[in-house]
Scaffold this active site. Sequence first.
Site, PDB file in Angstrom:
ATOM      1  N   LYS A   1       0.811  -1.215   0.000  1.00  0.00           N
ATOM      2  CA  LYS A   1       0.000   0.000   0.000  1.00  0.00           C
ATOM      3  C   LYS A   1       0.845   1.266   0.000  1.00  0.00           C
ATOM      4  O   LYS A   1       0.470   2.278  -0.593  1.00  0.00           O
ATOM      5  CB  LYS A   1      -0.956  -0.018   1.198  1.00  0.00           C
ATOM      6  CG  LYS A   1      -1.947  -1.187   1.166  1.00  0.00           C
ATOM      7  CD  LYS A   1      -2.771  -1.180  -0.101  1.00  0.00           C
ATOM      8  CE  LYS A   1      -3.708  -2.361  -0.225  1.00  0.00           C
ATOM      9  NZ  LYS A   1      -3.077  -3.604  -0.607  1.00  0.00           N
TER      10      LYS A   1
ATOM     11  N   ARG B   1      -7.316  -7.046  -9.498  1.00  0.00           N
ATOM     12  CA  ARG B   1      -8.065  -8.275  -9.778  1.00  0.00           C
ATOM     13  C   ARG B   1      -9.485  -7.879 -10.166  1.00  0.00           C
ATOM     14  O   ARG B   1      -9.849  -6.710 -10.101  1.00  0.00           O
ATOM     15  CB  ARG B   1      -8.114  -9.156  -8.531  1.00  0.00           C
ATOM     16  CG  ARG B   1      -8.606  -8.385  -7.296  1.00  0.00           C
ATOM     17  CD  ARG B   1      -8.835  -9.259  -6.102  1.00  0.00           C
ATOM     18  NE  ARG B   1      -9.033  -8.513  -4.878  1.00  0.00           N
ATOM     19  CZ  ARG B   1     -10.146  -7.900  -4.501  1.00  0.00           C
ATOM     20  NH1 ARG B   1     -11.200  -7.919  -5.309  1.00  0.00           N
ATOM     21  NH2 ARG B   1     -10.233  -7.256  -3.360  1.00  0.00           N
TER      22      ARG B   1
END
Length: 449
Positions: free
Chosen positions: A118, A293
């Site tokens: 992140k 994804r």
Amino acid sequence: MSGLRRVMVANRGEIAVRIIRACHVAGVEAVAVYSDADEHSKWVRMADEAVHIGRSAAQKSYLDPDALLKAARATEVDAVHPGYGFLAESGAFAKAIEEAGLVFIGPRPSVLEQMGDKAAARSAAASAGVPVVPGTDPIADPEDVGKMAAEIGFPLLLKAAAGGGGRGIRPVHDLDELLDALPAAQAEARSAFGDPSIYLERAVAHARHVEVQVLADDHGNVVHLFERDCSVQRRRQKLIEEAPAPDLQDSTRQAITSAAVRLAEHVGYRGAGTVEFLVDGDGNFYFIEMNARVQVEHPITEAITGVDVVAEQLRIAGGAELSMSQDSIELKGAAVELRINAEDPERGFAPTPGEITELRLPGGPGIRVDTGISQGDRISPFYDSLIAKLICWGADREEAYARARQALAEFHVEGVSSTAGLHRELTSAEDLMAGPVHTMWLEQHLGGR
């Protein structure tokens, strides 16, 4: 056509069903995998071939890369679709697939690793000129944390650098709370993600959670499919999603979708992905993460654009260009997705595994149901408790929600408790219908539940 011949679906449940259907429509053979608990599952029955990969516990099956690679080799597939969850965002798994001479249906391993960290993803967003929430790099020296916090300002979020899906986040409101929470947050991050790295990020008050669906191929084409609002959350887990985001100014929509495309181009993205933002009351938006994804909520994007996201994943993986340009994508109507889980809202949303003794699903114009469950199947205690997703489209938001209420009236499940009753309550809530709501609205609405 996708250019692929045979695809293994390295997942389970409704997303496995969704991918197998897309493969068959594209003329591609589909291979399913299953654990002990899933031997008689719906996706196993649908696939052209199915392979047992291990015991019921996810670590012994769907999270076992060696078992999945062995199954892929044994069934002579030319590509692997990871779905979402499990190993879908594992750079190491994607790399192993590629080193085996197979196609990983998703981003390149290096991009997965970058977006999975992140802090690295924040840095990439900033480099691409995408606004980020004020925050820090991973904390190297805990003694510096007080100075870092003072520069950003409270309230803050402690976030796991390797986290995702709303996990690994702790709110803190002052320095004492921050110092108390830091060791536990690092231990939690190490346990959940195998990486203890933590960074600080300013908490954006009364924010909306708005995300942008992007598609990118290997020929330099990147498009967005507009945005979704995922602000109806409990403990950062989404319950209801809408597309497009209600009452979003056109200027904000244009800016936020352009930012998502810019980030995808900057990192050399490939496949389907979602760029997530917080939007404050003044329309300012800030990047928070990129899900590399297909998303659980992709069907509502399909409903408002007519684009088959999974079919595009197969095309891209097969080497083809996207089947559309940005100018050809039109936003039509509105859609809402309701996640029906086998959980009891009256007992703190405790999972309620068991046999589905009766299941009646809704239908009618604008109604789609995605599920990996049939009557007589069991909700396993080993995995996510999702029973079905109700996707309801209408010419506008009002009609989409009216159809959602009708779909919920028709939906009936016995054998397990479910969140269907809660959704009947929420889809009639005056605050939600007036829209939009912020990410803490549901917690406030539920009170002590």
